[in-house]
Scaffold this motif. Structure first.
Motif, PDB file in Angstrom:
ATOM      1  N   GLN A 178      52.653 -30.035  -8.502  1.00 51.65           N
ATOM      2  CA  GLN A 178      51.625 -29.528  -7.709  1.00 51.65           C
ATOM      3  C   GLN A 178      50.129 -30.097  -8.209  1.00 51.65           C
ATOM      4  OE1 GLN A 178      51.445 -25.572  -6.821  1.00 51.65           O
ATOM      5  NE2 GLN A 178      53.617 -25.625  -6.415  1.00 51.65           N
ATOM      6  N   CYS A 179      50.254 -30.473  -9.580  1.00 52.93           N
ATOM      7  CA  CYS A 179      48.943 -30.945 -10.404  1.00 52.93           C
ATOM      8  C   CYS A 179      48.897 -32.395 -10.401  1.00 52.93           C
ATOM      9  CB  CYS A 179      48.918 -30.282 -11.720  1.00 52.93           C
ATOM     10  SG  CYS A 179      48.769 -28.363 -11.530  1.00 52.93           S
ATOM     11  N   LEU A 180      49.866 -33.153  -9.870  1.00 57.68           N
ATOM     12  CA  LEU A 180      49.594 -34.393  -9.715  1.00 57.68           C
ATOM     13  C   LEU A 180      48.875 -35.179  -8.632  1.00 57.68           C
ATOM     14  CD1 LEU A 180      53.466 -35.164 -10.344  1.00 57.68           C
ATOM     15  CD2 LEU A 180      51.729 -35.352 -12.076  1.00 57.68           C
ATOM     16  N   LYS A 194      36.748 -39.440  -2.333  1.00 58.23           N
ATOM     17  CA  LYS A 194      37.889 -38.660  -2.105  1.00 58.23           C
ATOM     18  C   LYS A 194      38.680 -38.250  -3.339  1.00 58.23           C
ATOM     19  CE  LYS A 194      41.555 -38.439   1.430  1.00 58.23           C
ATOM     20  NZ  LYS A 194      42.948 -38.523   0.528  1.00 58.23           N
ATOM     21  N   THR A 195      39.049 -39.427  -3.876  1.00 58.90           N
ATOM     22  CA  THR A 195      39.974 -39.163  -5.258  1.00 58.90           C
ATOM     23  C   THR A 195      39.308 -38.346  -6.114  1.00 58.90           C
ATOM     24  OG1 THR A 195      40.811 -41.485  -4.934  1.00 58.90           O
ATOM     25  CG2 THR A 195      40.961 -40.514  -6.963  1.00 58.90           C
ATOM     26  N   LEU A 196      37.924 -38.432  -6.402  1.00 56.28           N
ATOM     27  CA  LEU A 196      37.320 -37.542  -7.373  1.00 56.28           C
ATOM     28  C   LEU A 196      37.379 -36.230  -6.891  1.00 56.28           C
ATOM     29  CD1 LEU A 196      34.345 -40.005  -8.443  1.00 56.28           C
ATOM     30  CD2 LEU A 196      36.285 -39.072  -9.935  1.00 56.28           C
ATOM     31  N   SER A 197      37.216 -35.990  -5.733  1.00 55.44           N
ATOM     32  CA  SER A 197      37.282 -34.767  -5.061  1.00 55.44           C
ATOM     33  C   SER A 197      38.763 -33.865  -4.969  1.00 55.44           C
ATOM     34  CB  SER A 197      36.800 -34.664  -3.706  1.00 55.44           C
ATOM     35  OG  SER A 197      37.062 -33.371  -3.083  1.00 55.44           O
ATOM     36  N   LEU A 215      42.467 -30.463  -8.393  1.00 56.15           N
ATOM     37  CA  LEU A 215      43.470 -30.253  -9.459  1.00 56.15           C
ATOM     38  C   LEU A 215      42.858 -29.749 -10.847  1.00 56.15           C
ATOM     39  CD1 LEU A 215      45.312 -33.537  -8.659  1.00 56.15           C
ATOM     40  CD2 LEU A 215      46.159 -31.133  -7.886  1.00 56.15           C
ATOM     41  N   ALA A 216      42.060 -30.099 -11.108  1.00 54.97           N
ATOM     42  CA  ALA A 216      41.380 -29.452 -12.382  1.00 54.97           C
ATOM     43  C   ALA A 216      41.154 -27.852 -12.355  1.00 54.97           C
ATOM     44  CB  ALA A 216      40.144 -30.343 -12.930  1.00 54.97           C
ATOM     45  N   ASP A 217      40.661 -27.671 -11.309  1.00 57.05           N
ATOM     46  CA  ASP A 217      40.544 -26.167 -11.101  1.00 57.05           C
ATOM     47  C   ASP A 217      41.924 -25.393 -10.969  1.00 57.05           C
ATOM     48  OD1 ASP A 217      37.689 -26.252 -11.072  1.00 57.05           O
ATOM     49  OD2 ASP A 217      37.750 -26.378  -8.809  1.00 57.05           O
ATOM     50  N   LYS A 218      43.024 -26.074 -10.301  1.00 55.86           N
ATOM     51  CA  LYS A 218      44.227 -25.258 -10.320  1.00 55.86           C
ATOM     52  C   LYS A 218      44.460 -25.094 -11.736  1.00 55.86           C
ATOM     53  CE  LYS A 218      47.081 -26.868  -7.129  1.00 55.86           C
ATOM     54  NZ  LYS A 218      47.868 -25.727  -6.508  1.00 55.86           N
ATOM     55  N   MET A 219      44.585 -26.165 -12.619  1.00 53.57           N
ATOM     56  CA  MET A 219      45.438 -26.319 -13.894  1.00 53.57           C
ATOM     57  C   MET A 219      44.553 -25.180 -14.779  1.00 53.57           C
ATOM     58  SD  MET A 219      46.673 -29.932 -14.661  1.00 53.57           S
ATOM     59  CE  MET A 219      44.963 -31.092 -13.872  1.00 53.57           C
ATOM     60  N   ARG A 220      43.175 -25.108 -14.696  1.00 54.95           N
ATOM     61  CA  ARG A 220      42.377 -24.162 -15.434  1.00 54.95           C
ATOM     62  C   ARG A 220      42.731 -22.809 -15.163  1.00 54.95           C
ATOM     63  NH1 ARG A 220      37.945 -27.496 -13.594  1.00 54.95           N
ATOM     64  NH2 ARG A 220      37.195 -28.899 -15.412  1.00 54.95           N
ATOM     65  N   GLU A 229      42.372 -36.836 -16.081  1.00 54.64           N
ATOM     66  CA  GLU A 229      41.061 -36.948 -16.736  1.00 54.64           C
ATOM     67  C   GLU A 229      40.841 -38.598 -17.017  1.00 54.64           C
ATOM     68  OE1 GLU A 229      38.216 -34.889 -16.933  1.00 54.64           O
ATOM     69  OE2 GLU A 229      39.707 -33.996 -15.715  1.00 54.64           O
ATOM     70  N   PHE A 230      41.902 -39.428 -17.475  1.00 54.48           N
ATOM     71  CA  PHE A 230      41.673 -40.736 -17.430  1.00 54.48           C
ATOM     72  C   PHE A 230      41.294 -41.264 -16.276  1.00 54.48           C
ATOM     73  CE2 PHE A 230      43.914 -45.044 -17.141  1.00 54.48           C
ATOM     74  CZ  PHE A 230      43.334 -45.626 -18.217  1.00 54.48           C
ATOM     75  N   VAL A 231      42.011 -41.055 -15.344  1.00 54.86           N
ATOM     76  CA  VAL A 231      41.826 -41.516 -13.931  1.00 54.86           C
ATOM     77  C   VAL A 231      40.309 -41.008 -13.450  1.00 54.86           C
ATOM     78  CG1 VAL A 231      42.484 -41.564 -11.263  1.00 54.86           C
ATOM     79  CG2 VAL A 231      44.073 -41.367 -13.263  1.00 54.86           C
ATOM     80  N   ARG A 232      40.092 -40.019 -13.916  1.00 58.71           N
ATOM     81  CA  ARG A 232      38.679 -39.608 -13.414  1.00 58.71           C
ATOM     82  C   ARG A 232      37.486 -40.515 -13.940  1.00 58.71           C
ATOM     83  NH1 ARG A 232      36.734 -34.593 -12.003  1.00 58.71           N
ATOM     84  NH2 ARG A 232      38.471 -33.742 -12.710  1.00 58.71           N
ATOM     85  N   ALA A 233      37.680 -40.816 -15.417  1.00 56.59           N
ATOM     86  CA  ALA A 233      36.642 -41.451 -15.980  1.00 56.59           C
ATOM     87  C   ALA A 233      36.432 -42.919 -15.561  1.00 56.59           C
ATOM     88  CB  ALA A 233      37.033 -41.426 -17.739  1.00 56.59           C
ATOM     89  N   THR A 234      37.477 -43.545 -15.281  1.00 54.93           N
ATOM     90  CA  THR A 234      37.652 -44.787 -14.733  1.00 54.93           C
ATOM     91  C   THR A 234      36.860 -44.913 -13.280  1.00 54.93           C
ATOM     92  OG1 THR A 234      39.722 -45.475 -15.727  1.00 54.93           O
ATOM     93  CG2 THR A 234      38.960 -46.922 -14.081  1.00 54.93           C
ATOM     94  N   PHE A 235      37.304 -44.100 -12.472  1.00 53.61           N
ATOM     95  CA  PHE A 235      36.917 -43.881 -11.049  1.00 53.61           C
ATOM     96  C   PHE A 235      35.307 -43.429 -11.176  1.00 53.61           C
ATOM     97  CE2 PHE A 235      40.880 -44.467  -9.749  1.00 53.61           C
ATOM     98  CZ  PHE A 235      40.964 -44.465  -8.152  1.00 53.61           C
ATOM     99  N   LEU A 236      34.739 -42.638 -12.139  1.00 54.33           N
ATOM    100  CA  LEU A 236      33.534 -42.317 -12.174  1.00 54.33           C
ATOM    101  C   LEU A 236      32.659 -43.778 -12.516  1.00 54.33           C
ATOM    102  CD1 LEU A 236      33.220 -38.923 -14.140  1.00 54.33           C
ATOM    103  CD2 LEU A 236      32.631 -39.366 -11.786  1.00 54.33           C
TER     104      LEU A 236
END
Length: 452
Positions: free
Chosen positions: A161-163, A390-393, A398-403, A421-428
């Motif tokens: 569910q976190c993917l 949309k991807t960043l959102s 998912l980050a909130d779910k994992m926390r 987080e690797f994906v997030r950093a690239t997309f930012l």
């Protein structure tokens, strides 16, 4: 090493009593906490004429094995030689161990897994040798293999569910393929694989993971697992490569000078090279997470996550491919194929212009393509920004779910977190680039409008 030793049939080898694992009498343990045994494997390797040379050194760190160079070695040096007879080959398994399984191949085809038939024969071979335990000539090698895997077939429900959507789709496919292999196994003649093994879910999952994390394509539709060569870890910027001689023997060669203490790594997923483990991709860390069970942050680019269920011939010709539709990790640059595919999709309601753009691409008319990209640049940027936002959102959710859940009881959650987080950093970085481009484009259009 004598030629007689190199050519001795593998079935003639029996593990000396001095090399036997003290706690295993008749069976190979595949329980996750079983230690990996190196000394028996080293003796087995030497017996069969395997040559580890020019600084090859196998190292262990918290149960993870890898290869490093024990001394400075020059480019072009061979660090490992493995006689071809030692490899587990899908072609040999089909011909020698499991003939007459045409009905199983047809079943796999109906399940959409026709391209995995070679891997299925290796899967059966691994299970057969598992059944044979210490009587298997491969026992010392198998006893040196990992028992614990962090692949998608081992993810629990919460981890799934976190993917994010793209890696989730890959993980679901891996799990479907595992289910298909398990179902096909039940149809195999019990003379080949015993009913007890067919009911052993731990052994079945272990064998599946061994095949899909350690086999690679050799020639045509043949896949194989090569002992000791399967201990090399992955790096996008690999420093060793695999070559075969005319007799099918395996040679691992340095592609550049190696320093003392430097890790020696293969590229698991370069589709342009003969060696391609399972179906990896050097610009696809999500595939490594799902199929191989590790996070690779070394590739220069990653798939842009623009997903199309059934890409048309036109989209494929424009470059719709996971290895080409990429965002660059260092600075957020966007591959030309991404721009082409997005613009072509954007022009769906303008068929004449769309046709002209596609024609320019196919005949190599770059000038026309640049002109059309410039004409629709603002609209294309807007579409890409919407996708990135949309991807960043989704990643935030998912980050909130994992926390909220925490990693306790979820062994793979930290790895999944770092992937996201690797994906997030690239997309930012991509978002920052697109924001600048859109601001410049809007300013250009405003200035152009003011002069009219």
């Amino acid at each position: 090493f004598s030629s007689a030793l190199l050519l001795s049939p593998i079935s003639s080898f029996h593990l000396p009593s001095t090399l036997r694992h003290p706690t295993q009498l008749f069976a190979l343990s595949v329980v996750e906490n079983t230690p990996r045994e190196y000394q028996n494997f080293a003796g087995w390797s030497n017996h069969y004429g395997m040559m580890m040379e020019n600084g090859f050194q196998l190292t262990e760190n918290n149960g993870d094995w890898s290869v490093m160079s024990a001394m400075p070695v020059a480019r072009g040096s061979r660090v490992l030689y493995v006689p071809g007879m030692l490899a587990l080959s899908s072609k040999r398994a089909k011909a020698e161990d499991f003939p007459g399984l045409e009905s199983i191949e047809q079943f796999l085809d109906k399940k959409g897994a026709a391209d995995l038939v070679p891997q299925f024969y290796l899967f059966l071979k691994v299970l057969k040798e598992y059944e044979n335990g210490e009587q298997s000539p491969y026992y010392p090698w198998f006893d040196a293999m990992p028992r614990k895997f962090s692949t998608a077939v081992n993810f629990d429900d919460f981890e799934m569910q976190c993917l994010p959507p793209f890696v989730a789709s890959l993980a679901r496919l891996d799990r479907i393929n595992f289910g298909t292999f398990t179902e096909a196994l039940q149809r195999v003649n019990p003379d080949y694989i015993r009913q007890e093994t067919k009911a052993d879910s731990v052994a079945i999952k272990w064998a599946y993971n061994v095949v899909f994390t350690r086999c690679w394509s050799k020639t045509g539709d043949e896949v194989e697992i090569v002992p000791m060569a399967d201990m090399f870890n992955h790096a996008a910027n690999a420093n060793v490569e695999v070559k075969y001689d005319d007799q099918g023997n395996c040679h691992v060669i340095l592609m550049r000078d190696a320093q003392q203490g430097e890790p020696l790594c293969l590229s698991y997923g370069n589709p342009t090279e003969p060696l391609c483990l399972s179906y990896g991709n050097p610009a696809n860390p999500s595939r490594f997470l799902s199929t191989f069970g590790f996070l690779d942050q070394s590739p220069p680019a990653t798939f842009c996550k623009i997903m199309t269920a059934r890409p048309s011939k036109e989209l494929k010709n424009l470059g719709y491919d996971f290895s080409r539709m990429v965002f660059y990790v260092e600075d957020g640059a966007i591959a030309e194929e991404v721009w082409d595919v997005v613009l072509y999709s954007l022009l769906e309601n303008r068929p004449d212009i769309r046709k002209a753009f596609y024609h320019a691409h196919m005949i190599g008319d770059r000038e026309t393509k640049v002109m059309m990209h410039s004409q629709y640049l603002g609209e294309t940027i807007t579409v890409l920004l919407a996708h990135v936002d949309k991807t960043l959102s989704e990643l935030d959710v998912l980050a909130d779910k994992m926390r909220n859940e925490g990693p306790d009881g979820h062994e793979n959650l930290i790895m999944i977190w770092h992937h996201n987080e690797f994906v997030r950093a690239t997309f930012l970085k991509v978002k920052a680039r697109l924001d600048r481009m859109l601001a410049n484009e809007n300013a250009r259009r405003a200035a152009e409008y003011a002069t009219q």
